[in-house]
Design a protein around this motif. Structure first.
Motif, PDB file in Angstrom:
ATOM      1  N   GLY A  73      49.101  54.012  79.126  1.00 17.98           N
ATOM      2  CA  GLY A  73      50.269  53.844  79.999  1.00 17.98           C
ATOM      3  C   GLY A  73      51.120  52.664  79.572  1.00 17.98           C
ATOM      4  O   GLY A  73      52.348  52.769  79.502  1.00 17.98           O
ATOM      5  N   GLN A  74      50.462  51.541  79.247  1.00 20.06           N
ATOM      6  CA  GLN A  74      51.231  50.361  78.838  1.00 20.06           C
ATOM      7  C   GLN A  74      51.968  50.638  77.516  1.00 20.06           C
ATOM      8  O   GLN A  74      53.131  50.274  77.368  1.00 20.06           O
ATOM      9  N   CYS A  75      51.278  51.311  76.577  1.00 16.55           N
ATOM     10  CA  CYS A  75      51.921  51.617  75.294  1.00 16.55           C
ATOM     11  C   CYS A  75      53.128  52.533  75.502  1.00 16.55           C
ATOM     12  O   CYS A  75      54.183  52.337  74.910  1.00 16.55           O
ATOM     13  N   ARG A  76      52.924  53.548  76.347  1.00 20.64           N
ATOM     14  CA  ARG A  76      54.001  54.508  76.574  1.00 20.64           C
ATOM     15  C   ARG A  76      55.219  53.804  77.146  1.00 20.64           C
ATOM     16  O   ARG A  76      56.351  54.048  76.723  1.00 20.64           O
ATOM     17  N   SER A  77      55.001  52.886  78.089  1.00 20.84           N
ATOM     18  CA  SER A  77      56.161  52.242  78.698  1.00 20.84           C
ATOM     19  C   SER A  77      56.857  51.327  77.690  1.00 20.84           C
ATOM     20  O   SER A  77      58.071  51.164  77.724  1.00 20.84           O
ATOM     21  N   TRP A  78      56.109  50.757  76.756  1.00 24.98           N
ATOM     22  CA  TRP A  78      56.719  49.974  75.688  1.00 24.98           C
ATOM     23  C   TRP A  78      57.624  50.844  74.833  1.00 24.98           C
ATOM     24  O   TRP A  78      58.742  50.479  74.528  1.00 24.98           O
ATOM     25  N   ILE A  79      57.071  51.991  74.420  1.00 27.96           N
ATOM     26  CA  ILE A  79      57.835  52.867  73.529  1.00 27.96           C
ATOM     27  C   ILE A  79      59.041  53.430  74.265  1.00 27.96           C
ATOM     28  O   ILE A  79      60.154  53.464  73.729  1.00 27.96           O
ATOM     29  N   ASP A  80      58.837  53.827  75.516  1.00 27.14           N
ATOM     30  CA  ASP A  80      59.944  54.363  76.320  1.00 27.14           C
ATOM     31  C   ASP A  80      61.057  53.331  76.465  1.00 27.14           C
ATOM     32  O   ASP A  80      62.233  53.682  76.508  1.00 27.14           O
ATOM     33  N   GLY A  81      60.666  52.075  76.559  1.00 22.07           N
ATOM     34  CA  GLY A  81      61.660  51.009  76.724  1.00 22.07           C
ATOM     35  C   GLY A  81      62.411  50.694  75.438  1.00 22.07           C
ATOM     36  O   GLY A  81      63.334  49.891  75.446  1.00 22.07           O
ATOM     37  N   GLY A  82      62.009  51.312  74.323  1.00 18.06           N
ATOM     38  CA  GLY A  82      62.667  51.052  73.035  1.00 18.06           C
ATOM     39  C   GLY A  82      62.040  49.841  72.374  1.00 18.06           C
ATOM     40  O   GLY A  82      62.030  48.758  72.949  1.00 18.06           O
ATOM     41  N   LEU A  83      61.488  50.020  71.173  1.00 24.83           N
ATOM     42  CA  LEU A  83      60.805  48.910  70.496  1.00 24.83           C
ATOM     43  C   LEU A  83      61.815  48.048  69.749  1.00 24.83           C
ATOM     44  O   LEU A  83      62.597  48.549  68.944  1.00 24.83           O
ATOM     45  N   GLN A  84      61.810  46.768  70.035  1.00 23.94           N
ATOM     46  CA  GLN A  84      62.746  45.828  69.417  1.00 23.94           C
ATOM     47  C   GLN A  84      62.131  45.241  68.142  1.00 23.94           C
ATOM     48  O   GLN A  84      60.918  45.192  68.008  1.00 23.94           O
ATOM     49  N   SER A  85      62.981  44.782  67.244  1.00 22.22           N
ATOM     50  CA  SER A  85      62.489  44.058  66.073  1.00 22.22           C
ATOM     51  C   SER A  85      61.855  42.757  66.529  1.00 22.22           C
ATOM     52  O   SER A  85      62.352  42.117  67.457  1.00 22.22           O
ATOM     53  N   ARG A  86      60.758  42.392  65.880  1.00 16.54           N
ATOM     54  CA  ARG A  86      60.092  41.144  66.252  1.00 16.54           C
ATOM     55  C   ARG A  86      59.926  40.256  65.030  1.00 16.54           C
ATOM     56  O   ARG A  86      59.499  40.710  63.974  1.00 16.54           O
ATOM     57  N   ALA A  87      60.250  38.989  65.223  1.00 17.98           N
ATOM     58  CA  ALA A  87      60.140  38.045  64.108  1.00 17.98           C
ATOM     59  C   ALA A  87      58.671  37.855  63.747  1.00 17.98           C
ATOM     60  O   ALA A  87      57.836  37.654  64.610  1.00 17.98           O
ATOM     61  N   MET A  88      58.367  37.938  62.461  1.00 14.74           N
ATOM     62  CA  MET A  88      56.993  37.813  61.978  1.00 14.74           C
ATOM     63  C   MET A  88      56.757  36.476  61.278  1.00 14.74           C
ATOM     64  O   MET A  88      55.724  36.273  60.648  1.00 14.74           O
ATOM     65  N   THR A  89      57.761  35.596  61.353  1.00 10.79           N
ATOM     66  CA  THR A  89      57.592  34.250  60.792  1.00 10.79           C
ATOM     67  C   THR A  89      58.086  33.236  61.815  1.00 10.79           C
ATOM     68  O   THR A  89      58.792  33.593  62.762  1.00 10.79           O
ATOM     69  N   ARG A  90      57.693  32.011  61.616  1.00 11.09           N
ATOM     70  CA  ARG A  90      58.069  30.947  62.525  1.00 11.09           C
ATOM     71  C   ARG A  90      58.404  29.686  61.737  1.00 11.09           C
ATOM     72  O   ARG A  90      57.846  29.464  60.661  1.00 11.09           O
ATOM     73  N   ASP A  91      59.261  28.848  62.305  1.00 12.56           N
ATOM     74  CA  ASP A  91      59.508  27.527  61.734  1.00 12.56           C
ATOM     75  C   ASP A  91      58.514  26.564  62.357  1.00 12.56           C
ATOM     76  O   ASP A  91      58.743  26.053  63.455  1.00 12.56           O
ATOM     77  N   LEU A  92      57.406  26.361  61.687  1.00 10.98           N
ATOM     78  CA  LEU A  92      56.319  25.526  62.200  1.00 10.98           C
ATOM     79  C   LEU A  92      55.630  24.891  60.997  1.00 10.98           C
ATOM     80  O   LEU A  92      55.746  25.381  59.880  1.00 10.98           O
ATOM     81  N   ASP A  93      54.858  23.827  61.245  1.00  7.73           N
ATOM     82  CA  ASP A  93      54.185  23.205  60.103  1.00  7.73           C
ATOM     83  C   ASP A  93      52.679  23.455  60.139  1.00  7.73           C
ATOM     84  O   ASP A  93      51.919  22.784  59.461  1.00  7.73           O
ATOM     85  N   TRP A  94      52.226  24.413  60.918  1.00 12.24           N
ATOM     86  CA  TRP A  94      50.789  24.690  61.015  1.00 12.24           C
ATOM     87  C   TRP A  94      50.599  26.203  61.008  1.00 12.24           C
ATOM     88  O   TRP A  94      51.119  26.891  61.891  1.00 12.24           O
ATOM     89  N   GLY A  95      49.905  26.716  59.999  1.00  9.20           N
ATOM     90  CA  GLY A  95      49.680  28.151  59.922  1.00  9.20           C
ATOM     91  C   GLY A  95      49.628  28.599  58.475  1.00  9.20           C
ATOM     92  O   GLY A  95      49.477  27.777  57.561  1.00  9.20           O
ATOM     93  N   VAL A  96      49.760  29.901  58.266  1.00  4.67           N
ATOM     94  CA  VAL A  96      49.744  30.458  56.913  1.00  4.67           C
ATOM     95  C   VAL A  96      51.171  30.422  56.375  1.00  4.67           C
ATOM     96  O   VAL A  96      52.074  31.042  56.948  1.00  4.67           O
ATOM     97  N   SER A  97      51.391  29.681  55.289  1.00  3.53           N
ATOM     98  CA  SER A  97      52.748  29.547  54.749  1.00  3.53           C
ATOM     99  C   SER A  97      53.311  30.898  54.349  1.00  3.53           C
ATOM    100  O   SER A  97      52.596  31.738  53.811  1.00  3.53           O
ATOM    101  N   VAL A  98      54.606  31.075  54.591  1.00  2.00           N
ATOM    102  CA  VAL A  98      55.275  32.304  54.157  1.00  2.00           C
ATOM    103  C   VAL A  98      55.334  32.280  52.629  1.00  2.00           C
ATOM    104  O   VAL A  98      55.901  31.345  52.047  1.00  2.00           O
ATOM    105  N   PRO A  99      54.729  33.275  51.959  1.00  2.00           N
ATOM    106  CA  PRO A  99      54.609  33.231  50.492  1.00  2.00           C
ATOM    107  C   PRO A  99      55.880  33.694  49.801  1.00  2.00           C
ATOM    108  O   PRO A  99      55.882  34.672  49.048  1.00  2.00           O
TER     109      PRO A  99
END
Ligand SMILES: [Zn+2]
Length: 694
Positions: free
Chosen positions: A234-260
């Motif tokens: 049900g939760q997945c369906r309502s997400w898809i029904d609501g239209g899936l938006q683009s999501r940023a997969m990187t962040r400006d941060l100094d802790w984590g896996v560096s963007v290669p």
């Protein structure tokens, strides 16, 4: 006895439990959500002789960790080292039997996550956009995820984070928030350009819908969608029904896996991109250590992937991670994501910040050796379909009435009688002394393990535990009805038959309860000489006549009422100590908006309770304009006689509203205190009914 489900489909089962976030200790809600279900399933699969691998690890990246480090004056490394160790100790204390427990800050994982990202980059799976992002002009940094809070645009809850609203579970982008604020400085953020890699989820709506709703993948049957929990689908369906938006997969941060990517200094992978890849890294580490091939678990056609998580992680495991796996290519997609709902505590949501929780490490310290007791209670009330509630009274009752009185009492009687009548040797059951009551119990015993196993495989752990305890109940009932202690005088052959069967019941109990209460199961198995227990060994002839039983340790101690009281007092004390929470500011209004409010000093000249309404008082107020009726929801805080004669602040131009058949013509202003109390907003001495407040 073999479970037909298993013999017909030999498979490898790859299981994961949500990587716990390394910025705080583990509480019982975490355990009931993602870890105990995984452990019960993994233990069952191992007992059933199936090829199962269960991995987990600490999630050590993300803005919440750098934020915590800043607040505590430590480095992010200090924070994750501390909680990685603490979480592992807590898990071990509860006998959670991960095959491998990893951590995402390891060099191996950084490499793995970067390789994964590069593959997606080469395949054109991302959109690169340079656009304005929130930036804290005082702290001089971009504000990702938890560095920013505001009002949730979906449910209007305050305190939603830049990546997710914890109230309604919605995944968010920082710019979605209403009234955003930097959690670093409290400043209102400004917009500043930065480059980010986005996952265009909209591209994937069509196949995701087939995958979630029909269980199809690439046009082929992939899994039975009926086996998924309704609230997950049900939760997945309502997400898809609501239209899936683009999501940023990187962040400006100094802790984590560096963007290669060249020129991407100061940017890291979004924690929700790197964390699920952590499951794969954990499998690689396990495979390396054990001389196996990790691909057999993630990429082989006869391997199944199942994620155990809490409901707040559904979108990441059912939509985002499947997109990443499919885009990468070669990977299996989850065949089930049996997310659990939340567990509440004593009538309130579990809260880390308010210290309203039962912490696993504290529990194990205060109740040494009692991990099975907590596992049993949590499994009994597991929030499988909807939220559930832990109370200490229920904890006490389940241990005393179920574990001690049913299971412990039965096993103990069996051992004591065998020692008394047969010097501890399992007696022979002569066919000539058998009766129909014996056939009934044998038949029930034959069926139970298979039924319990099937329930566990369907992730119906509460029912499975109930059935497993049903075996002990059955044994108790049989023994009580047959009364071997009476038979012993006139019909010793009959006593032998009854006790022989009771010993088999005890043996079967020890196997079918092992996934739930492994320590107790081992104690029982030790007493009955059961070695290398397997699910298939749980049968009506599992303990042979002539075997000598070993001494039985005490299985359960009853819980005294004073224990419950002490725990409740501890909770109340921590609540009192918690700093009062400041309500965030509401949306801005104009001066004209304010001018609409007609506030006057009023005097309460009469007050009475509203019949059949627990919360309402009926006030008669002199306003200078008139004497009018105002209903107020303060009856739980004030007696009518405490209200009469007070001067109050009253909003006189509020549209009338009828409640319980009485028309309320205004509103009395109250102040909510931090401890949940209510106080009147009383105008200063010298004011009188009718004075205008402006
Ligand atoms: Zn929300």
């Amino acid at each position: 006895m073999a479970d037909p489900l298993l013999t017909s489909s030999p498979h490898r089962l790859m299981m994961t439990s949500a990587l716990p976030y390394a910025n705080g200790p583990i509480h019982i809600g975490h355990v009931a959500g993602a870890y105990l279900p995984g452990d019960i399933r993994a233990r069952y699969e191992r007992l059933a002789g199936n090829d199962v691998l269960w991995v987990c690890g600490s999630d050590e990246h993300g803005a919440a960790i750098t934020l915590r480090a800043k607040k505590d004056g430590l480095t992010p490394r200090d924070i994750v080292d501390r909680y990685h160790g603490e979480m592992q100790t807590a898990f071990e204390g509860l006998d959670l039997s991960f095959d491998h427990y990893s951590r995402t800050s390891s060099p191996k994982h950084h490499q793995n996550a970067q390789d994964f990202f590069k593959t997606l980059l080469d395949k054109g799976s991302f959109e690169v956009k340079t656009e304005a992002q929130f930036y804290d002009p005082e702290a001089h940094q971009f504000l990702a995820d938890r560095y920013i809070i505001g009002t949730c645009p979906k449910c209007t809850a305050d305190g939603a984070y830049g990546d997710q609203c914890e109230k309604c579970g919605s995944a968010l982008s920082p710019t979605d928030l209403i009234q955003p604020k930097s959690t670093l400085s409290g400043a209102t953020p400004i917009l500043k350009d930065t480059t980010l890699w986005y996952l265009p989820m909209g591209r994937h709506e069509e196949w995701l819908r087939d995958y979630i709703e029909k269980g199809l993948f690439e046009g082929q049957p992939h899994h039975d969608p009926q086996t998924w929990k309704a609230h997950v689908t049900g939760q997945c369906r309502s997400w898809i029904d609501g239209g899936l938006q683009s999501r940023a997969m990187t962040r400006d941060l100094d802790w984590g896996v560096s963007v290669p990517v060249e020129g991407a200094e100061g940017k890291v992978l979004y924690v929700w991109l790197d964390a699920p890849i952590g499951y794969i890294t954990a499998t690689m580490e396990w495979a390396e250590k054990n001389g196996k091939d990790w691909r057999d678990w993630w990429q082989s056609k006869d391997a199944e992937l199942v994620h155990y998580i809490g409901k707040d992680n559904i979108v990441f495991h059912c939509l985002i991670f499947p997109i990443l796996l499919r885009e990468h290519g070669g990977y299996n997609l989850p065949t089930n994501v049996p997310a659990n709902a939340f567990m509440n505590l004593e009538g309130d949501k579990i809260s880390t910040s308010r210290n309203w929780a039962v912490w696993v490490s504290e529990y194990l310290e205060q109740f040494p050796g009692k991990s099975d007791e907590m596992r049993y209670v949590l499994a009994s009330i597991m929030p499988e379909q909807k939220d559930s509630e832990f109370t200490w009274t229920d904890y006490r009752e389940r241990i005393n009435n179920e574990l001690a009185d049913v299971l412990g009492n039965f096993i103990n009687r069996v051992v004591v009688l065998t020692q008394k009548y047969y010097q501890g040797q399992v007696p022979v059951a002569l066919v000539s002394a058998s009766e129909t009551a014996d056939d009934a119990i044998i038949e029930a015993l034959q069926l139970a393990p298979e039924r319990i196993g099937a329930l566990i495989q369907r992730n119906r752990f509460r029912e499975a535990l109930h059935e497993a305890m049903g075996v002990a109940r059955l044994g108790n009932k049989y023994m009580t009805e047959q009364e071997p202690w009476k038979l012993q005088k006139n019909n010793p052959e009959r006593t032998a038959v009854v006790l022989h069967h009771c010993i088999q019941v005890a043996g079967i109990c020890s196997v079918v309860l092992e996934p739930f209460i492994p320590r107790t199961a081992k104690k029982i198995q030790g007493a009955f000489g059961v070695e290398n227990a397997a699910w298939s060994s749980a049968a009506a002839d599992m303990i042979p006549a002539g075997r000598t039983l070993n001494p039985l340790p005490i299985l359960f101690e009853k819980v005294d009422e004073s224990v419950v009281q002490a725990q409740l007092e501890k909770l109340q004390a921590s609540r009192a100590k918690t700093e009062p929470t400041v309500q965030p500011i509401k949306e801005e209004m104009t001066f004209d908006d304010f001018q609409k409010l007609d506030l006057r000093v009023g005097e309460v000249i009469a007050c009475e309770r509203v019949p059949k309404a627990n919360k309402l008082l009926n006030l008669t107020i002199r306003t200078g304009l008139d004497e009018r009726t105002v209903l107020s929801g303060i009856a739980e805080h004030f007696e009518p006689e405490q209200v009469v004669g007070r001067r109050v602040t009253v909003l006189v131009n509020l549209a009338p509203r009828t409640m319980r058949g009485i028309e309320s013509q205004g509103m009395v202003l109250m102040a909510e205190t931090a401890d949940g109390g209510l106080r009147f907003v009383t105008p200063e001495e010298g004011t009188a009914a009718g004075d205008v407040i402006s």
